[in-house]
Design a protein around this motif. Structure first.
Motif, mmCIF file in Angstrom:
data_model
loop_
_atom_site.group_PDB
_atom_site.id
_atom_site.type_symbol
_atom_site.label_atom_id
_atom_site.label_comp_id
_atom_site.label_asym_id
_atom_site.label_seq_id
_atom_site.Cartn_x
_atom_site.Cartn_y
_atom_site.Cartn_z
ATOM 1 N N ARG A 187 0.842 -1.198 0.000
ATOM 2 C CA ARG A 187 0.000 0.000 0.000
ATOM 3 C C ARG A 187 0.877 1.249 0.000
ATOM 4 O O ARG A 187 2.040 1.212 0.412
ATOM 5 C CB ARG A 187 -0.921 0.028 1.222
ATOM 6 C CG ARG A 187 -0.192 0.129 2.547
ATOM 7 C CD ARG A 187 -1.159 0.136 3.714
ATOM 8 N NE ARG A 187 -0.473 0.219 5.004
ATOM 9 C CZ ARG A 187 -0.145 1.365 5.599
ATOM 10 N NH1 ARG A 187 -0.467 2.523 5.027
ATOM 11 N NH2 ARG A 187 0.485 1.365 6.758
ATOM 12 N N ARG A 254 6.964 -6.499 -6.407
ATOM 13 C CA ARG A 254 5.604 -6.012 -6.183
ATOM 14 C C ARG A 254 5.608 -4.541 -5.779
ATOM 15 O O ARG A 254 4.731 -3.769 -6.179
ATOM 16 C CB ARG A 254 4.907 -6.869 -5.127
ATOM 17 C CG ARG A 254 4.559 -8.257 -5.619
ATOM 18 C CD ARG A 254 3.843 -9.079 -4.576
ATOM 19 N NE ARG A 254 2.567 -8.484 -4.174
ATOM 20 C CZ ARG A 254 1.715 -9.082 -3.341
ATOM 21 N NH1 ARG A 254 2.000 -10.275 -2.843
ATOM 22 N NH2 ARG A 254 0.588 -8.492 -3.019
ATOM 23 N N ARG A 258 3.903 -1.707 -8.055
ATOM 24 C CA ARG A 258 2.869 -0.862 -7.447
ATOM 25 C C ARG A 258 3.176 0.606 -7.694
ATOM 26 O O ARG A 258 2.272 1.410 -7.967
ATOM 27 C CB ARG A 258 2.790 -1.155 -5.954
ATOM 28 C CG ARG A 258 1.769 -0.317 -5.190
ATOM 29 C CD ARG A 258 0.346 -0.657 -5.599
ATOM 30 N NE ARG A 258 -0.607 0.104 -4.806
ATOM 31 C CZ ARG A 258 -0.958 1.362 -5.046
ATOM 32 N NH1 ARG A 258 -0.425 2.003 -6.076
ATOM 33 N NH2 ARG A 258 -1.822 1.986 -4.277
ATOM 34 N N ASP A 261 2.435 1.395 -11.354
ATOM 35 C CA ASP A 261 0.988 1.523 -11.542
ATOM 36 C C ASP A 261 0.507 2.899 -11.094
ATOM 37 O O ASP A 261 -0.356 3.520 -11.741
ATOM 38 C CB ASP A 261 0.254 0.428 -10.758
ATOM 39 C CG ASP A 261 0.414 -0.944 -11.373
ATOM 40 O OD1 ASP A 261 0.835 -1.023 -12.543
ATOM 41 O OD2 ASP A 261 0.134 -1.946 -10.687
#
Length: 321
Positions: A187, A254, A258, A261
């Motif tokens: 996150r 990852r 992220r 993105d």
């Protein structure tokens, strides 16, 4: 034991194998705990024993951490003579459950690879993890010989249909890694005093443990050439950190994906990074490309004795000002 067919789906054989997997016991280990010959256990699990003794089954189930429960039901008197013969006997059933499943109301998980068989038609060990072999890379027998990169016509052996590791430490490490990959969450952290141009992403486990972090910042590409800043932005990757124990699990990748993105979401097209060693491969796998040139690395040395500044460009060369 009407409900527990030795070889039937979900029957005694499958239940014993599922119990062994939960208890992490091989056939030999369970047989020794239960005081039952391993050959007897093997026949039961293979469905070759049509009517195993109750005491044998009970010993095996208890040794695997479960219990055997027997339920008895007595039918009501028949309404007419036509159904008297069909209901004349009591119904006795036996169910095999685990102690944990009985108390929690959960079903016992089946062995995931029970449908696989070796060349002799035998099942693979229930307490280990078995996977299908689709190419030599899936088979440990090809790794040590390093022939997994040969064309199929030159393979010295035919790979088996499935394979597994007998080393339980390796198996447990593999299971742990799969659980981490399944549960880790990435996150973006905002607020908490972070500037609007600062990017921070964290990788966390369900218990809140921080296992990875990415930090980056935005800048104007025109500042590199001394031009006034504009609305155009690019990203500079400051660093990607993953805790030692959690490396090689894809967490760093990852985090980077992220961030890319998020770049697409906010309209930033370019990102910069400086990397060395394994980090180069990580960034290349995420779409970064190597460049022939790189900016100078600058540093400032200041000493009180000199009372001034000395600027140097590293490596040497270029103008000194």
């Amino acid at each position: 034991m009407d409900d527990v067919e030795p070889g039937g789906p979900g029957g005694l054989a499958a239940t014993l194998r599922a119990l062994r997997r939960r208890a992490d016991l091989s056939q030999r280990e369970l047989a020794e705990r239960a005081g039952v010959p391993q050959a007897t256990l093997a026949r039961i699990e293979a469905g070759r024993t049509g009517d195993p003794r109750y005491r044998t089954v009970e010993s095996l189930v208890r040794a695997a951490g479960g219990r055997v429960s027997v339920s008895v039901s007595v039918p009501r008197p028949p309404a007419d003579a036509a159904t008297a013969d069909a209901a004349s006997a009591d119904v006795v059933t036996a169910d095999v459950v685990t102690a944990d499943a009985a108390s929690a109301g959960d079903a016992l998980s089946a062995v995931p690879h029970d449908e696989l068989r070796d060349a002799a038609g035998r099942r693979y060990p229930a307490h280990l993890d078995v996977w299908e072999v689709r190419e030599p890379r899936d088979w440990p027998g090809a790794w040590w010989a390093a022939w997994y990169n040969l064309p199929e016509a030159l393979w010295p052996l035919r790979p088996p249909a499935a394979s597994y590791h007998r080393n339980r430490d390796y198996r447990d490490q593999r299971r742990w890694g799969e659980e981490v990959r399944r549960t880790v969450r990435v996150r973006r952290v905002t607020g908490a005093g972070l500037p609007a141009t600062s990017w921070r992403f964290v990788a966390e486990l369900p218990d809140g443990e921080l296992v990875g972090e990415l930090r980056a910042h935005e800048r104007s590409p025109h500042l590199r050439h001394g031009d006034p800043p504009s609305g155009e932005r690019e990203l500079v990757l400051d660093g990607v950190l993953v805790a030692d124990r959690y490396r090689q699990l894809g967490i760093g990748r990852r985090l980077v994906l992220r961030a890319t993105d998020e770049m697409a979401r906010v309209g930033i097209r370019t990102a910069h990074a400086i990397a060395e060693g394994p980090a180069v491969g990580l960034l290349r796998s995420c779409g970064f490309a190597l460049r022939a040139s790189r900016p100078w690395s600058m540093r400032l040395d200041r000493t009180d004795r000199e009372g001034g500044n000395r600027a140097r460009s590293v490596p040497g060369g270029g103008d000194r000002r």
